[in-house]
Design an enzyme around this catalytic site. Structure first.
Site, PDB file in Angstrom:
ATOM      1  N   ASN A  86     -17.593  64.148  74.601  1.00  0.00           N
ATOM      2  CA  ASN A  86     -17.930  62.825  75.120  1.00  0.00           C
ATOM      3  C   ASN A  86     -17.821  61.864  73.930  1.00  0.00           C
ATOM      4  O   ASN A  86     -18.763  61.704  73.165  1.00  0.00           O
ATOM      5  CB  ASN A  86     -19.358  62.912  75.674  1.00  0.00           C
ATOM      6  CG  ASN A  86     -19.805  61.660  76.363  1.00  0.00           C
ATOM      7  OD1 ASN A  86     -19.238  60.580  76.152  1.00  0.00           O
ATOM      8  ND2 ASN A  86     -20.838  61.771  77.177  1.00  0.00           N
ATOM      9  N   ARG A 102     -14.865  63.275  78.621  1.00  0.00           N
ATOM     10  CA  ARG A 102     -15.271  62.084  79.363  1.00  0.00           C
ATOM     11  C   ARG A 102     -14.293  60.969  79.009  1.00  0.00           C
ATOM     12  O   ARG A 102     -14.096  60.656  77.834  1.00  0.00           O
ATOM     13  CB  ARG A 102     -16.676  61.677  78.972  1.00  0.00           C
ATOM     14  CG  ARG A 102     -17.084  60.395  79.638  1.00  0.00           C
ATOM     15  CD  ARG A 102     -18.454  59.973  79.213  1.00  0.00           C
ATOM     16  NE  ARG A 102     -18.809  58.720  79.850  1.00  0.00           N
ATOM     17  CZ  ARG A 102     -19.622  57.829  79.313  1.00  0.00           C
ATOM     18  NH1 ARG A 102     -20.162  58.055  78.139  1.00  0.00           N
ATOM     19  NH2 ARG A 102     -19.891  56.714  79.936  1.00  0.00           N
ATOM     20  N   HIS A 158     -20.088  54.490  84.991  1.00  0.00           N
ATOM     21  CA  HIS A 158     -21.212  55.439  85.098  1.00  0.00           C
ATOM     22  C   HIS A 158     -21.028  56.372  86.300  1.00  0.00           C
ATOM     23  O   HIS A 158     -21.995  56.955  86.800  1.00  0.00           O
ATOM     24  CB  HIS A 158     -22.570  54.727  85.257  1.00  0.00           C
ATOM     25  CG  HIS A 158     -22.999  53.949  84.057  1.00  0.00           C
ATOM     26  ND1 HIS A 158     -23.658  52.738  84.151  1.00  0.00           N
ATOM     27  CD2 HIS A 158     -22.879  54.195  82.729  1.00  0.00           C
ATOM     28  CE1 HIS A 158     -23.914  52.286  82.939  1.00  0.00           C
ATOM     29  NE2 HIS A 158     -23.443  53.137  82.054  1.00  0.00           N
ATOM     30  N   ARG A 205     -26.251  43.557  76.723  1.00  0.00           N
ATOM     31  CA  ARG A 205     -25.225  42.875  77.535  1.00  0.00           C
ATOM     32  C   ARG A 205     -25.903  41.981  78.564  1.00  0.00           C
ATOM     33  O   ARG A 205     -26.940  42.340  79.125  1.00  0.00           O
ATOM     34  CB  ARG A 205     -24.361  43.911  78.279  1.00  0.00           C
ATOM     35  CG  ARG A 205     -23.333  44.561  77.418  1.00  0.00           C
ATOM     36  CD  ARG A 205     -22.592  45.652  78.177  1.00  0.00           C
ATOM     37  NE  ARG A 205     -22.874  46.956  77.613  1.00  0.00           N
ATOM     38  CZ  ARG A 205     -22.596  48.120  78.196  1.00  0.00           C
ATOM     39  NH1 ARG A 205     -22.012  48.143  79.387  1.00  0.00           N
ATOM     40  NH2 ARG A 205     -22.885  49.248  77.612  1.00  0.00           N
ATOM     41  N   GLU A 213     -24.830  64.104  81.952  1.00  0.00           N
ATOM     42  CA  GLU A 213     -23.393  63.823  82.048  1.00  0.00           C
ATOM     43  C   GLU A 213     -22.548  64.978  81.538  1.00  0.00           C
ATOM     44  O   GLU A 213     -21.538  65.321  82.143  1.00  0.00           O
ATOM     45  CB  GLU A 213     -23.072  62.552  81.277  1.00  0.00           C
ATOM     46  CG  GLU A 213     -23.421  61.314  82.089  1.00  0.00           C
ATOM     47  CD  GLU A 213     -23.196  60.023  81.359  1.00  0.00           C
ATOM     48  OE1 GLU A 213     -23.308  60.013  80.121  1.00  0.00           O
ATOM     49  OE2 GLU A 213     -22.912  59.022  82.024  1.00  0.00           O
TER      50      GLU A 213
END
Ligand code: ADP
Length: 403
Positions: free
Chosen positions: A7, A97, A185, A246, A388
């Site tokens: 990842n 990923r 996501h 963000r 994940e």
């Protein structure tokens, strides 16, 4: 079967080695590595741990920087005294990923030179992430020639959203150029949906869910029968909810105004991505823990940042609800979703009229992969750990076994 998961992000990399027992990938990896490329100029912080053990430093070997310097880290799995594996051939597949798969990839995909080229062509859509994924793919293909490499895309889960959810009300020619909502996501939203079905002991096909991935980046998905029908992130991971640093969605007129005032595009990009959100409003930190602590100590702007975060979260939960015909469960996941009882409590406050009511004791008790709603609430509220890497390993194994 041993599956290695890589990842790779813009400033960090995580990797895990999973074992398959009786056709299922074990949830706990037998080996993990984490790399922080921003540790010191020219020096990465590399740490590894084996199942049951603590994190140990791994020597950072080369000043060249980037993922290239991690060859010895991966080789240590099958080379040298005390290596976990006897030989390189004990790794049966590598799952990577990949943040952006554009409109092309809807499923985990075996990496061929053509797929590699496509990931490269998508760099303009994910300038910080796809190059890191590509570098990881190239390094592992070199180290493990002939061993299948699989790309698992963060965008894939949302690729079947209806057009009304996927397009922007902009000139249609822009959509034809690829300016549309991709969503992100997806690996965790899909994982949460499957896990919710297990926890509720109901078939995924009949469930209507809203999954909240609340980490440094935050997004929601409306999931109908296991399919994403709407999500809050869009063309980039900047759209939607307020996040750590963000902004999430803001009036585009503000951006036009700042550009007209002479702000450079790079500065605007930096402010929207790195200086906004919890950090921008609180003036303290992008870390929810810091904001919560300051709020408890009476810091006014920390409280404002928290209130804004929750207001936007609730607003978007409402928006997701409108893409469903009922709601069976609301799922919290990600660093904030899993760990912050105050965020969950505020997000669900006074929603009894929608059938959402959480049990304050269950909510406060560090819930993991369980139901925190009151026993008679019609809508279940679940807390599900983001896994994940395990989800990537599982997707990789299913593909390699031809399922
Ligand atoms: P990423 O999106 O980078 O994977 P994570 O899912 O790890 O990030 O989430 C990071 C966020 O989770 C940070 O804002 C951090 O403050 C928050 N977080 C972690 N633990 C807690 C906690 N106990 N209470 C509140 N927030 C937490």
């Amino acid at each position: 079967m041993n599956i290695l998961v890589v990842n790779a992000g813009s400033s960090s990399l995580k990797s895990s080695l999973f074992l398959t027992v009786e056709g299922r990938v074990e949830a706990t990896p037998i080996w993990q590595a984490q790399v922080d490329f921003t540790y010191k100029p020219g020096e990465a912080l590399i740490q590894t741990r084996r199942r049951g053990g603590g994190w140990e430093p791994f020597p950072s070997t080369s000043p060249e920087g980037g993922i290239g310097q991690l060859a010895p880290l991966f080789q240590s799995l099958w080379q040298g005294e005390g290596s976990l594996l006897a030989e390189v051939a004990e790794i049966n597949g590598v799952g990577h990923r990949v943040v952006h798969g554009g409109s092309l990839y809807r499923q985990p995909t075996l990496i061929t030179p053509e797929v590699e080229r496509a990931i490269e062509q998508l760099i303009p859509l994910a300038p910080a992430h796809n190059p890191a994924a590509l570098a990881g793919i190239r390094l592992l293909s070199q180290l493990l020639p002939g061993i299948p490499q699989v790309a698992v895309f963060d965008t894939a889960f949302h690729q079947q959203m209806p057009l009304a959810a996927a397009l922007y009300p902009l000139p249609y020619a822009w959509a034809e150029q690829g300016i549309r909502r991709y969503g992100f996501h997806g690996i965790n939203h899909e994982h949460c949906a499957r896990r919710a079905a297990e926890i509720l002991n109901r078939p995924l096909e009949e469930l209507r869910l809203i999954t909240c991935h609340l980490g440094n980046g935050c997004s929601l998905a409306a999931i109908r029968g296991g399919r994403s029908v709407d999500t809050t992130m869009g063309y980039t991971p900047l759209e939607g909810l307020m996040m750590g640093s963000r902004s999430g969605s803001v009036d585009p007129g503000i951006l036009i105004h700042q550009l007209r005032q002479g702000m450079s595009v790079d500065e605007l990009d930096r402010i929207l991505n790195r200086e906004s959100g919890l950090k921008g409003v609180s003036g303290l930190s992008s870390d929810m823990r810091v904001v919560l602590e300051a709020m408890e100590a009476g810091h006014v702007r920390a409280e404002l940042a928290f209130d804004l975060f929750v207001h936007r979260l609730r607003g978007q939960i409402g928006a997701m609800l409108m893409s469903l015909d009922r709601l069976d469960a609301l799922v919290f996941s990600g660093g904030i979703g899993e760990n912050s009882a105050p965020v969950r409590a505020a997000a669900c406050a006074d929603l009894g009229f929608l059938g959402i009511q959480i049990d304050p004791v269950l909510n406060a008790g560090s819930p993991r992969n369980c139901d925190i709603s009151t026993c008679d609430a019609p809508v279940r509220v679940l807390v599900i750990s983001a896994q994940e890497d395990w989800a990537i390993a599982t997707a990789c194994q299913s593909l390699l076994q031809g399922e």
